[in-house]
Design an enzyme around this catalytic site. Structure first.
Site, PDB file in Angstrom:
ATOM      1  N   ASN A  10     -35.462   6.539  12.274  1.00 30.36           N
ATOM      2  CA  ASN A  10     -34.657   5.722  13.182  1.00 30.36           C
ATOM      3  C   ASN A  10     -35.421   4.543  13.783  1.00 30.36           C
ATOM      4  OD1 ASN A  10     -36.216   7.449  14.744  1.00 30.36           O
ATOM      5  ND2 ASN A  10     -34.693   7.648  16.354  1.00 30.36           N
ATOM      6  N   CYS A  11     -36.660   4.348  13.398  1.00 28.51           N
ATOM      7  CA  CYS A  11     -37.468   3.218  13.874  1.00 28.51           C
ATOM      8  C   CYS A  11     -36.995   1.932  13.185  1.00 28.51           C
ATOM      9  CB  CYS A  11     -38.937   3.474  13.564  1.00 28.51           C
ATOM     10  SG  CYS A  11     -40.015   2.063  13.811  1.00 28.51           S
ATOM     11  N   ASP A  12     -36.716   0.893  13.964  1.00 24.56           N
ATOM     12  CA  ASP A  12     -36.229  -0.365  13.397  1.00 24.56           C
ATOM     13  C   ASP A  12     -37.217  -0.977  12.408  1.00 24.56           C
ATOM     14  OD1 ASP A  12     -33.817  -0.250  14.732  1.00 24.56           O
ATOM     15  OD2 ASP A  12     -34.503  -1.477  16.419  1.00 24.56           O
TER      16      ASP A  12
END
Length: 116
Positions: A10-12
């Site tokens: 979920n890290c951009d």
């Protein structure tokens, strides 16, 4: 070339890096450091190659929420323990490819390093 991208899904920045690799047709595998875990010896090899201060994400929410006592006086041993306990504290993504390790994403640098 075997390329392994380490991070959390979920890290951009990890999303951008994975999208870039897919768009460039660069074969890779993804290792979720939260779900799949992180071997202490592998983390130590990253620390040896890059330095703990480059790997530890001091700007992230997880680090900022630590008590001041844990943040002050960090050294290689305490930083490694924090990163193993809470892998979200590792700057992302970490990439292993062609016997080298790097951290972070830069399309320009990756173009020179990975694109065919």
């Amino acid at each position: 070339m075997t390329l392994i991208l380490y991070g959390i899904p979920n890290c951009d920045t990890v999303k951008k890096a994975r999208r870039w690799l897919d768009e460039q047709g660069v074969a890779h595998s993804f290792h979720d450091v939260r779900k799949d875990g992180l071997d202490p010896a592998r983390l130590q090899s990253w620390i040896d190659a890059l330095g703990w201060d480059k790997l530890l994400n001091k700007a992230g929410t997880t680090f900022r929420q630590l008590p001041d006592a844990q943040k002050n006086g960090l050294d290689a041993v305490s930083a490694k323990a924090l990163m193993l306990d809470q892998p979200a504290m590792i700057r992302r993504p970490v990439v292993e490819a062609e016997g080298a390790v790097s951290v972070g994403f830069s399309a320009a640098e990756w173009q020179a390093r990975f694109a065919a």
